[in-house]
Design an enzyme around this catalytic site. Sequence first.
Site, PDB file in Angstrom:
ATOM      1  N   ASP A 117       0.854  -1.184   0.000  1.00 33.10           N
ATOM      2  CA  ASP A 117       0.000   0.000   0.000  1.00 33.10           C
ATOM      3  C   ASP A 117       0.895   1.241   0.000  1.00 33.10           C
ATOM      4  OD1 ASP A 117      -2.111   1.707   0.154  1.00 33.10           O
ATOM      5  OD2 ASP A 117      -2.753   1.097   2.163  1.00 33.10           O
ATOM      6  N   ASP A 138      -3.376   2.513  -5.787  1.00 37.18           N
ATOM      7  CA  ASP A 138      -2.193   2.585  -4.916  1.00 37.18           C
ATOM      8  C   ASP A 138      -2.038   1.365  -4.015  1.00 37.18           C
ATOM      9  OD1 ASP A 138      -4.255   3.004  -3.133  1.00 37.18           O
ATOM     10  OD2 ASP A 138      -3.239   4.589  -2.054  1.00 37.18           O
ATOM     11  N   GLU A 139      -2.537   0.229  -4.453  1.00 42.49           N
ATOM     12  CA  GLU A 139      -2.611  -0.926  -3.568  1.00 42.49           C
ATOM     13  C   GLU A 139      -2.599  -2.213  -4.400  1.00 42.49           C
ATOM     14  OE1 GLU A 139      -5.997  -2.277  -0.447  1.00 42.49           O
ATOM     15  OE2 GLU A 139      -6.330  -0.439  -1.556  1.00 42.49           O
TER      16      GLU A 139
HETATM   17 MG   LIG Z   1      -2.465   4.041   0.192  1.00 40.36          MG
END
Ligand SMILES: [Mg+2]
Length: 376
Positions: free
Chosen positions: A19, A122-123
């Site tokens: 993350d 974003d992960e």
């Molecule tokens: Mg994040």
Amino acid sequence: MKRCQHDLHMGSRIIIHCDLDAFFAAVEILHHNLDPSIPLIIGSDPQQGRGRGIVSTCNYAARDFGIRSAMPITEAWRRCPGSPIGDAVYMRGTRGLYSRASRKVMAILRPFAAKFEPASIDEAYLDVTEYCAGDWDAALALARKMKLSIEEELGLSASFGIGSTRILAKMGSEENKPGGIHRTMPNEIHTFFADRSLRQIPGIGPKTATRLSEWGLETMTDALGVGELSLARFTNERFAAWLSQVVEGETSDEISVLRSRKSISKEHTFSQDQRDIEVVLERLEELVTMVLKRAKIMGVSGRLAEVKIRYRGFETHSHQRALTVAMDEESVFQRSALRLFAEQVEYDRPIRLIGFKMGNLEVHDSRQITLDLEEE
Ligand SMILES: [Mg+2]
């Protein structure tokens, strides 16, 4: 509730969750060479505290003031004014920059995973069992290596979680954010969950956590202590059985690319292109409510939330976020949809259509009677 000793290092999958830390803000700080200790708020134009609209996201300096994604931009300004009153930096943000940076991060991660699931911009989840030949120390070394590559090649910070289930990997990446790596070995799962707040467990939504709290159940230890039968009476059999699986490390370790083929969706076209973000948000909230009602009737949970935005001129964008586990709690999808919209909407463009989709559906076991935790 059974509490068997875990001696099954062999045979467990090794899942890594990556993350990125305050991703959009980090990209902007790099791009504009900003001072990371100064609050940076990405969102609609605050108009010196008189603007309508919301915060997309912000850096850690702004989070220290309690600023959060999807908060009204006026509230952000009250906490952290920008020029000429304060020194906070406000900007609309550059969506193209984020997609480009995201693609570069994913390209660093992907080669190490036999199965790779980009969960949002974003992960990502990685199944690295084969790459690491089942060796948990190799997995820790791999996470360190990927973290370093992301820092050195892209100048971005990421957190990593390593565990035998999606839940353990996800909770691991939250554990020492920003820039942390947390590994939970299969024989450490009970310890990891003990005394942990039920609110921290992916798969327990805020409404369910509140309901459990009303029965005096605040932590995993509390919930497991009352026993599966009592817990099933408080909630339902499906939830009680699932919670014992969580603590035994028996929940899903499946990493797969998200499909929205099996899905429920609703959309709304505005009679006139809509410039008021708050009007669009109200409509989105109604769509989520309708979709989740439908899901309840069908007896399904979903692991994917998707928001569709069509701008004037018919340009359409879909933004997805995978949940750690399939869920059917409306508040969870409301929060996901709101966050996806806040992060991805381009503030200066009139909106023609808004849509919401719940995907990657799973059918509940029909033999189990489910008590609806949502209903009052
Ligand atoms: Mg994040």
